[in-house]
Design a protein around this motif. Structure first.
Motif, PDB file in Angstrom:
ATOM      1  N   VAL A  23      -9.589   9.502   3.763  1.00 15.57           N
ATOM      2  CA  VAL A  23      -8.235   8.480   3.194  1.00 15.57           C
ATOM      3  C   VAL A  23      -7.063   9.475   2.503  1.00 15.57           C
ATOM      4  CG1 VAL A  23      -7.674   6.789   1.683  1.00 15.57           C
ATOM      5  CG2 VAL A  23      -9.286   6.368   2.968  1.00 15.57           C
TER       6      VAL A  23
ATOM      7  N   PHE B 255      -6.762   7.938   9.292  1.00 12.18           N
ATOM      8  CA  PHE B 255      -6.775   6.477   9.052  1.00 12.18           C
ATOM      9  C   PHE B 255      -7.747   5.540   9.926  1.00 12.18           C
ATOM     10  CE2 PHE B 255      -2.672   7.205   6.619  1.00 12.18           C
ATOM     11  CZ  PHE B 255      -3.193   6.626   5.346  1.00 12.18           C
TER      12      PHE B 255
ATOM     13  N   TYR C  25      -5.766   0.350   6.937  1.00  7.55           N
ATOM     14  CA  TYR C  25      -5.778   1.630   7.599  1.00  7.55           C
ATOM     15  C   TYR C  25      -5.770   1.633   9.330  1.00  7.55           C
ATOM     16  CZ  TYR C  25      -8.017   3.097   3.181  1.00  7.55           C
ATOM     17  OH  TYR C  25      -8.274   3.467   1.703  1.00  7.55           O
TER      18      TYR C  25
ATOM     19  N   TYR D 168       0.872  -1.102  -0.017  1.00  7.40           N
ATOM     20  CA  TYR D 168       0.040   0.121   0.141  1.00  7.40           C
ATOM     21  C   TYR D 168       0.848   1.253  -0.209  1.00  7.40           C
ATOM     22  CZ  TYR D 168      -3.602   3.573   1.231  1.00  7.40           C
ATOM     23  OH  TYR D 168      -4.398   4.473   1.415  1.00  7.40           O
TER      24      TYR D 168
ATOM     25  N   GLY E  89      -4.967  11.225   5.064  1.00  6.71           N
ATOM     26  CA  GLY E  89      -3.893  10.267   5.840  1.00  6.71           C
ATOM     27  C   GLY E  89      -2.851  10.013   4.841  1.00  6.71           C
ATOM     28  N   ASN E  90      -3.168   9.472   3.515  1.00 12.05           N
ATOM     29  CA  ASN E  90      -2.113   9.704   2.709  1.00 12.05           C
ATOM     30  C   ASN E  90      -1.248  10.781   2.222  1.00 12.05           C
ATOM     31  OD1 ASN E  90      -3.017   6.842   1.985  1.00 12.05           O
ATOM     32  ND2 ASN E  90      -4.384   7.661   0.207  1.00 12.05           N
TER      33      ASN E  90
ATOM     34  N   ALA F 237     -11.353   6.309   8.718  1.00 10.45           N
ATOM     35  CA  ALA F 237     -11.502   5.626   7.417  1.00 10.45           C
ATOM     36  C   ALA F 237     -11.546   4.149   7.665  1.00 10.45           C
ATOM     37  CB  ALA F 237     -10.390   5.989   6.430  1.00 10.45           C
ATOM     38  N   ALA F 238     -10.936   3.680   8.563  1.00 12.89           N
ATOM     39  CA  ALA F 238     -10.748   1.898   8.719  1.00 12.89           C
ATOM     40  C   ALA F 238     -12.210   1.688   9.201  1.00 12.89           C
ATOM     41  CB  ALA F 238      -9.874   1.591  10.014  1.00 12.89           C
TER      42      ALA F 238
ATOM     43  N   ALA G  30     -14.083   0.778   3.537  1.00 12.27           N
ATOM     44  CA  ALA G  30     -12.854   0.348   3.942  1.00 12.27           C
ATOM     45  C   ALA G  30     -12.766  -1.126   3.779  1.00 12.27           C
ATOM     46  CB  ALA G  30     -12.228   0.696   5.045  1.00 12.27           C
TER      47      ALA G  30
END
Length: 226
Positions: free
Chosen positions: A138, A177, A195, A90, A141-142, A180-181, A186
């Motif tokens: 997401v 994250f 995540y 990832y 976080g990225n 989002a998880a 997800a």
């Protein structure tokens, strides 16, 4: 979206590169096994000889970005005690995709949003639908991981002028994250576990990318955020 799919996109040239490098150190390498046996492939990809060859720029032109980023990310994460291959896949895909400026600023190709700053993402959450909010979180976080991991010197320079420090990016990354998880998308995308791991281990992932960036990146580079 960023998916854990670097290994699924290796090319014939990638496998030839792996076989060539490992054969030079006396390992018995079968292209058939590399192509047909995922466990065999993954074990071979963990060989330090591959990372050394990429660091020394041997064959970089011949390999895909997916192989390049996966192998180097995997090694950097392992040095921080992160052993999960899916997570390395990832993060490698994140580096590959965010190397394109347009992708770095867009949560999803079907969304009109173009974000250059985290504050813009936070503001967009106020009016976003549930699905849009998931994509934005997401991406946030990225984005936090990419900036704090690959542009350490830039953040440190800005910090001296009163800009957010690493703790800000780590908090944004963790909370983004983590939220989002728990979203149903997800689970549907089989990304919930990744995540969760990034939420729990964001700082170690960031430190791994700090190390990686110092070896493959211009240490004084600035991100294209404007």
């Amino acid at each position: 979206m960023v998916l854990a799919n670097c290994r699924a996109q290796f090319t014939a040239s990638d496998f030839e590169f792996v076989a060539k490098v490992l054969s030079k150190k006396g390992s018995q390498v079968s292209l058939v096994e590399l192509l047909s046996d995922p466990e065999c492939r993954d074990e071979m990809l963990d060989d330090e000889a591959l990372a050394k060859a990429l660091y020394s720029r041997q064959g970089q032109v011949a390999v895909s970005q997916q192989l390049y980023f996966y192998v180097l990310t995997r090694m950097a994460l392992r040095r921080q005690g992160i052993e999960d291959r899916e997570l390395a896949d990832y993060v490698g895909a994140l580096l590959w995709q965010f190397s394109t400026v347009q992708r770095m600023h867009s949560p999803h190709e079907k969304l009109p949003h173009q974000f250059h700053y985290i504050v813009e993402m936070l503001e967009a959450l106020a009016t976003a639908s549930a699905a849009e909010a998931f994509l934005i979180r997401v991406h946030m976080g990225n984005y936090a991981l990419f900036l704090s991991g690959m542009f350490r010197a830039w953040i440190e320079r800005r910090q001296q002028r009163g800009a957010p420090d690493f703790s800000f990016y780590e908090e944004i990354g963790r909370t983004s994250f983590k939220t989002a998880a728990h979203h149903k998308l997800a689970s549907q995308l089989e990304l919930a576990q990744i995540y969760h791991q990034l939420a729990d281990g964001f700082r170690y992932a960031r430190l791994a990318l700090n190390e990686l960036s110092s070896q493959v990146w211009n240490p004084d580079a600035e991100p294209p955020i404007s």
